[in-house]
Design a protein around this motif. Structure first.
Motif, short mmCIF file in Angstrom:
data_model
loop_
_atom_site.label_atom_id
_atom_site.label_comp_id
_atom_site.label_asym_id
_atom_site.label_seq_id
_atom_site.Cartn_x
_atom_site.Cartn_y
_atom_site.Cartn_z
N GLY A 1 0.82 -1.20 0.00
CA GLY A 1 0.00 0.00 0.00
C GLY A 1 0.85 1.24 0.00
O GLY A 1 2.07 1.21 -0.17
N LYS A 2 0.19 2.35 0.21
CA LYS A 2 0.89 3.64 0.18
C LYS A 2 1.68 3.85 1.46
O LYS A 2 1.25 3.54 2.55
N LYS A 3 2.84 4.44 1.27
CA LYS A 3 3.66 4.81 2.41
C LYS A 3 3.46 6.27 2.70
O LYS A 3 3.26 7.08 1.80
N SER A 4 3.55 6.60 3.98
CA SER A 4 3.41 8.00 4.36
C SER A 4 4.68 8.75 3.97
O SER A 4 5.72 8.16 3.67
N ASP A 5 4.59 10.08 3.97
CA ASP A 5 5.76 10.90 3.65
C ASP A 5 6.89 10.67 4.64
O ASP A 5 8.07 10.68 4.27
N GLU A 6 6.55 10.43 5.92
CA GLU A 6 7.57 10.17 6.93
C GLU A 6 8.30 8.85 6.65
O GLU A 6 9.52 8.76 6.80
N ALA B 1 12.26 8.49 5.81
CA ALA B 1 13.11 7.63 6.62
C ALA B 1 13.83 6.59 5.75
O ALA B 1 15.02 6.33 5.95
N ALA B 2 13.13 6.03 4.79
CA ALA B 2 13.74 5.05 3.89
C ALA B 2 14.81 5.71 3.02
O ALA B 2 15.88 5.13 2.80
N LYS B 3 14.55 6.93 2.56
CA LYS B 3 15.54 7.65 1.75
C LYS B 3 16.78 7.96 2.57
O LYS B 3 17.91 7.77 2.11
N ARG B 4 16.60 8.41 3.82
CA ARG B 4 17.73 8.72 4.70
C ARG B 4 18.56 7.46 4.96
O ARG B 4 19.79 7.49 4.92
N GLN B 5 17.88 6.33 5.19
CA GLN B 5 18.59 5.08 5.44
C GLN B 5 19.41 4.66 4.22
O GLN B 5 20.56 4.23 4.35
N ARG B 6 18.86 4.82 3.02
CA ARG B 6 19.60 4.49 1.79
C ARG B 6 20.81 5.41 1.63
O ARG B 6 21.89 4.95 1.25
N ALA C 1 31.04 -4.07 11.96
CA ALA C 1 32.47 -4.21 11.69
C ALA C 1 32.93 -5.52 12.30
O ALA C 1 32.38 -5.97 13.31
N PRO C 2 33.94 -6.15 11.69
CA PRO C 2 34.44 -7.42 12.24
C PRO C 2 34.92 -7.26 13.68
O PRO C 2 35.54 -6.26 14.03
N ASN C 3 34.60 -8.23 14.49
CA ASN C 3 35.04 -8.31 15.89
C ASN C 3 34.54 -7.16 16.76
O ASN C 3 35.16 -6.86 17.78
N GLN C 4 33.47 -6.49 16.34
CA GLN C 4 32.88 -5.43 17.16
C GLN C 4 31.37 -5.61 17.19
O GLN C 4 30.78 -6.12 16.25
N ASP C 5 30.77 -5.20 18.29
CA ASP C 5 29.32 -5.27 18.40
C ASP C 5 28.69 -4.28 17.45
O ASP C 5 29.19 -3.16 17.29
N PRO C 6 27.55 -4.66 16.82
CA PRO C 6 26.87 -3.71 15.93
C PRO C 6 26.32 -2.52 16.71
O PRO C 6 25.98 -2.63 17.89
N VAL C 7 26.27 -1.37 16.03
CA VAL C 7 25.77 -0.13 16.64
C VAL C 7 24.58 0.35 15.80
O VAL C 7 24.71 0.52 14.59
N PRO C 8 23.41 0.55 16.44
CA PRO C 8 22.25 1.03 15.68
C PRO C 8 22.49 2.40 15.05
O PRO C 8 23.12 3.27 15.65
N VAL C 9 21.98 2.57 13.82
CA VAL C 9 22.14 3.84 13.11
C VAL C 9 21.31 4.93 13.76
O VAL C 9 21.79 6.05 13.96
#
Length: 125
Positions: free
Chosen positions: A3-8, A12-17, A37-45
Protein backbone atom coordinates in the motif's frame (compact mmCIF):
# COMPACT_ATOMS: atom_id res chain seq x y z
CA UNK A 1 4.31 -3.30 3.95
CA UNK A 2 1.92 -3.08 1.02
CA UNK A 3 0.00 0.00 0.00
CA UNK A 4 0.89 3.64 0.18
CA UNK A 5 3.66 4.81 2.41
CA UNK A 6 3.41 8.00 4.36
CA UNK A 7 5.76 10.90 3.65
CA UNK A 8 7.57 10.17 6.93
CA UNK A 9 8.17 6.54 5.94
CA UNK A 10 9.45 7.61 2.52
CA UNK A 11 11.80 10.17 4.09
CA UNK A 12 13.11 7.63 6.62
CA UNK A 13 13.74 5.05 3.89
CA UNK A 14 15.54 7.65 1.75
CA UNK A 15 17.73 8.72 4.70
CA UNK A 16 18.59 5.08 5.44
CA UNK A 17 19.60 4.49 1.79
CA UNK A 18 21.77 7.63 1.85
CA UNK A 19 23.50 6.58 5.07
CA UNK A 20 24.07 3.05 3.74
CA UNK A 21 25.58 4.41 0.51
CA UNK A 22 27.76 6.95 2.36
CA UNK A 23 28.98 4.27 4.78
CA UNK A 24 29.88 1.97 1.88
CA UNK A 25 31.81 4.81 0.19
CA UNK A 26 33.75 5.36 3.43
CA UNK A 27 34.47 1.63 3.74
CA UNK A 28 31.94 0.81 6.47
CA UNK A 29 29.02 -1.63 6.45
CA UNK A 30 25.40 -0.93 7.34
CA UNK A 31 23.04 -3.91 7.51
CA UNK A 32 19.66 -4.14 9.17
CA UNK A 33 19.81 -0.56 10.41
CA UNK A 34 23.10 -1.14 12.24
CA UNK A 35 26.73 -0.27 11.60
CA UNK A 36 28.74 -3.48 11.52
CA UNK A 37 32.47 -4.21 11.69
CA UNK A 38 34.44 -7.42 12.24
CA UNK A 39 35.04 -8.31 15.89
CA UNK A 40 32.88 -5.43 17.16
CA UNK A 41 29.32 -5.27 18.40
CA UNK A 42 26.87 -3.71 15.93
CA UNK A 43 25.77 -0.13 16.64
CA UNK A 44 22.25 1.03 15.68
CA UNK A 45 22.14 3.84 13.11
CA UNK A 46 19.18 5.62 14.71
CA UNK A 47 20.48 7.88 17.45
CA UNK A 48 24.15 7.28 16.58
CA UNK A 49 26.82 9.98 16.74
CA UNK A 50 29.82 9.86 14.40
CA UNK A 51 33.14 11.59 15.11
CA UNK A 52 36.20 11.67 12.87
CA UNK A 53 39.84 12.10 13.86
CA UNK A 54 43.01 12.13 11.82
CA UNK A 55 45.70 9.69 12.85
CA UNK A 56 48.11 12.44 13.91
CA UNK A 57 45.47 14.08 16.13
CA UNK A 58 44.21 10.83 17.58
CA UNK A 59 47.75 9.62 18.26
CA UNK A 60 48.37 12.50 20.66
CA UNK A 61 45.94 11.22 23.24
CA UNK A 62 44.60 7.98 24.64
CA UNK A 63 40.84 8.02 24.39
CA UNK A 64 38.39 6.27 26.63
CA UNK A 65 37.14 4.46 23.53
CA UNK A 66 40.58 2.98 22.84
CA UNK A 67 40.92 1.88 26.45
CA UNK A 68 37.43 0.38 26.34
CA UNK A 69 38.12 -1.52 23.11
CA UNK A 70 41.71 -2.61 23.77
CA UNK A 71 42.19 -2.48 27.54
CA UNK A 72 45.61 -1.62 28.87
CA UNK A 73 47.11 -2.20 25.41
CA UNK A 74 45.69 1.21 24.40
CA UNK A 75 48.79 2.88 25.81
CA UNK A 76 51.08 0.88 23.54
CA UNK A 77 49.04 1.12 20.32
CA UNK A 78 50.41 3.35 17.61
CA UNK A 79 47.94 4.98 15.28
CA UNK A 80 48.70 5.09 11.58
CA UNK A 81 49.03 8.69 10.43
CA UNK A 82 47.69 7.80 6.97
CA UNK A 83 44.32 6.85 8.39
CA UNK A 84 41.23 8.44 9.80
CA UNK A 85 39.51 6.98 12.79
CA UNK A 86 35.72 7.02 12.76
CA UNK A 87 34.09 6.55 16.14
CA UNK A 88 30.41 5.59 16.10
CA UNK A 89 28.61 5.88 19.43
CA UNK A 90 25.04 5.08 20.38
CA UNK A 91 24.25 4.83 24.05
CA UNK A 92 26.66 2.32 25.58
CA UNK A 93 27.66 0.86 22.20
CA UNK A 94 30.88 2.13 20.62
CA UNK A 95 32.62 1.19 17.39
CA UNK A 96 36.08 2.38 16.30
CA UNK A 97 36.81 2.00 12.58
CA UNK A 98 40.07 2.88 10.83
CA UNK A 99 39.53 4.33 7.34
CA UNK A 100 42.15 5.31 4.74
CA UNK A 101 42.85 9.06 4.78
CA UNK A 102 41.97 9.27 1.08
CA UNK A 103 38.34 8.57 2.08
CA UNK A 104 38.10 11.68 4.26
CA UNK A 105 35.46 13.34 2.08
CA UNK A 106 33.24 10.26 2.17
CA UNK A 107 33.70 9.97 5.95
CA UNK A 108 32.64 13.60 6.38
CA UNK A 109 29.53 13.00 4.26
CA UNK A 110 28.64 9.99 6.43
CA UNK A 111 29.15 11.97 9.63
CA UNK A 112 27.01 14.81 8.29
CA UNK A 113 24.19 12.44 7.34
CA UNK A 114 24.24 10.60 10.67
CA UNK A 115 24.76 13.64 12.91
CA UNK A 116 22.45 15.89 10.90
CA UNK A 117 24.91 18.79 10.88
CA UNK A 118 28.11 19.90 9.22
CA UNK A 119 31.04 17.91 10.57
CA UNK A 120 34.71 18.65 10.13
CA UNK A 121 37.62 16.50 11.13
CA UNK A 122 38.10 17.07 14.82
CA UNK A 123 41.27 17.42 16.77
CA UNK A 124 41.73 16.80 20.47
CA UNK A 125 38.57 17.60 22.33
Amino acid sequence: MFGKKSDEEKAAAKRQRQITAAAAAAGLTVMGGQFRAPNQDPVPVDGARVTIERGEDAGKRVTATRVLLTGLFALALKKDMNQLFITIENGDKVMLCPVPAMKEAQARILATLVNGEATGVGGAE
